[in-house]
Design a protein around this motif. Structure first.
Motif, mmCIF file in Angstrom:
data_model
loop_
_atom_site.group_PDB
_atom_site.id
_atom_site.type_symbol
_atom_site.label_atom_id
_atom_site.label_comp_id
_atom_site.label_asym_id
_atom_site.label_seq_id
_atom_site.Cartn_x
_atom_site.Cartn_y
_atom_site.Cartn_z
ATOM 1 N N ASN A 280 0.830 -1.217 0.000
ATOM 2 C CA ASN A 280 0.000 0.000 0.000
ATOM 3 C C ASN A 280 0.858 1.259 0.000
ATOM 4 O O ASN A 280 0.522 2.256 -0.635
ATOM 5 C CB ASN A 280 -0.883 0.048 1.250
ATOM 6 N N TYR B 12 -3.779 -1.757 -13.859
ATOM 7 C CA TYR B 12 -3.371 -0.508 -13.178
ATOM 8 C C TYR B 12 -2.294 -0.755 -12.124
ATOM 9 O O TYR B 12 -1.799 0.184 -11.502
ATOM 10 C CB TYR B 12 -4.589 0.175 -12.550
ATOM 11 N N LEU B 13 -1.937 -2.023 -11.923
ATOM 12 C CA LEU B 13 -0.920 -2.360 -10.922
ATOM 13 C C LEU B 13 0.374 -2.809 -11.583
ATOM 14 O O LEU B 13 0.412 -3.037 -12.798
ATOM 15 C CB LEU B 13 -1.436 -3.486 -10.010
ATOM 16 N N LYS C 251 2.965 5.295 -9.433
ATOM 17 C CA LYS C 251 2.759 6.585 -10.073
ATOM 18 C C LYS C 251 3.288 6.395 -11.492
ATOM 19 O O LYS C 251 4.342 5.770 -11.679
ATOM 20 C CB LYS C 251 3.594 7.678 -9.378
ATOM 21 N N THR D 74 2.144 -6.962 -5.486
ATOM 22 C CA THR D 74 1.696 -5.875 -6.365
ATOM 23 C C THR D 74 1.895 -4.508 -5.697
ATOM 24 O O THR D 74 1.973 -4.421 -4.469
ATOM 25 C CB THR D 74 0.183 -6.010 -6.698
ATOM 26 N N LEU D 75 1.941 -3.507 -6.539
ATOM 27 C CA LEU D 75 1.921 -2.123 -6.051
ATOM 28 C C LEU D 75 1.270 -1.263 -7.128
ATOM 29 O O LEU D 75 1.263 -1.636 -8.309
ATOM 30 C CB LEU D 75 3.334 -1.620 -5.722
ATOM 31 N N GLU D 76 0.675 -0.147 -6.703
ATOM 32 C CA GLU D 76 0.075 0.772 -7.683
ATOM 33 C C GLU D 76 1.076 1.889 -7.932
ATOM 34 O O GLU D 76 1.326 2.697 -7.032
ATOM 35 C CB GLU D 76 -1.260 1.322 -7.134
#
Lengths: 187, 159
Positions: B75, B137-138, B119, B115-117
């Motif tokens: 997160n 989107y990840l 920038k 996973t990470l979202e």
């Protein structure tokens, strides 16, 4: 799952931090919180889930095996740091687990690593002790996923426990010691 | 888990532990962090410290477990101010935290899937630095790439 919202915090935004740091430096210092919200997030997540399930469906048996062997190695690494002994982590138990993960019968593993059937049977039943030759063969067999050093440390934990439990030998050997060093009150 | 002293090049042993309640106040008052980490209380939050100086928090990571999707999601990660950018004293903090997330993922039988979202501006850097790939989107990492990340940052082996 409750989600945090950092949006009101302007000093913690990419826009603010990028005035001080390059993108490379930001990637080495941050993973920023999720920016998507509401319907936009739900749509994106649905698309992600579809792709994720496809990835899972298309996983090869080799990929699954690699994941399970890596898990085995990492659990062993954590176990080495503990002071306690776990029978499920004994050399014999780990060898059985290795055969389960690699889907090899005793007969198949014997052929593949060049070990006699009776010897392997005794090893998985904890009747004989493993040697370094076997550990190197298992390392090569796993394509280095579980290194010989891990097998050696698993065996060392067995030996440690054996030593701790061998009170009979301890008492017998103590009798040979005619005198001890003098440590006075510190002893 | 090894970090690197940027001046001497020496390897520094580190340790990662779950954050405790009193840490949130310390983090907020340290002046080292820009994010409000109290907002991450609902998640699993880990801190990284030097083995010989466990009181000093060098970086923080918030993760969530998604068992139905067999993945660990990162997160938020924040490295303390002293170890960011050109003047940083210690290198490899975020890498160690990501490697730790990969280790948790393997231990849960998720094949190291993390996973990470990202920038948008950082996508290329997460790819080249840590081996993440885009998926919708990840970004994600798994399998051999996750194992390589663990070997690099936790066992200090060359890739």
């Amino acid at each position: 799952m409750k989600k945090s919202n950092h949006k009101g915090n302007k000093s913690a935004s990419y826009e603010s931090l990028s005035k001080k740091y390059s993108d490379e430096e930001l990637a080495e210092g941050f993973v920023f919180p999720s920016q998507l919200e509401g319907e936009e997030k739900e749509t994106a997540h649905r698309e992600f889930l579809k792709l994720r399930m496809e990835l899972l469906k298309n996983m090869t048996s080799e990929e699954i095996m690699f994941g399970e062997l890596t898990r085995m190695k990492l659990l062993q690494n954590d176990y080495f740091k503990l002071d306690t002994y776990d029978k499920g982590m004994s050399f014999a138990a780990q060898l059985k687990d290795y055969m389960r993960i690699t889907r090899r019968s005793q007969a198949e593993l014997c052929v593949e690593i060049g070990v006699e059937k009776t010897k392997l049977s005794k090893l998985v039943n904890g009747k004989i002790k493993p040697n370094a030759e076997l550990m190197f063969r298992l390392e090569k067999h796993s394509q280095n996923t579980v290194p010989a050093l891990n097998w050696y440390r698993v065996y060392l934990k067995d030996l440690e426990q054996e030593l701790k439990e061998n009170t009979e030998l301890k008492q017998a050997q103590y009798k040979f010691v005619k005198s001890s060093i003098n440590l006075g009150k510190a002893g | 888990m090894k970090l690197r002293d940027t001046t001497s090049g020496d390897l520094l042993e580190s340790t990662i532990n779950r954050i405790i309640e009193s840490d949130y106040e310390r983090v907020a008052n340290s002046g080292e962090y820009v994010f409000d980490w109290k907002l991450e209380r609902y998640a699993d939050v880990y801190k990284i410290s030097l083995f010989l100086s466990e009181n000093e928090i060098l970086g923080l990571m918030s993760i969530d477990d998604y068992p139905d999707e067999t993945r660990i999601n990162v997160n938020l990660i924040e490295v303390g101010n002293a170890n960011r950018g050109r003047g940083k004293a210690i290198d490899g903090i975020a890498g160690c935290l990501l490697a730790f997330a990969a280790k948790i993922s393997f231990s849960l039988n998720y094949n190291g899937f993390v996973t990470l979202e990202p920038k948008a501006e950082l996508v290329d850097h997460y790819r080249s630095k840590y081996g993440f790939e885009e998926l919708s989107y990840l970004m994600f990492i798994e399998g051999k790439k996750s194992s390589a990340l663990i070997n690099k940052y936790m066992n200090n082996e060359e890739e």
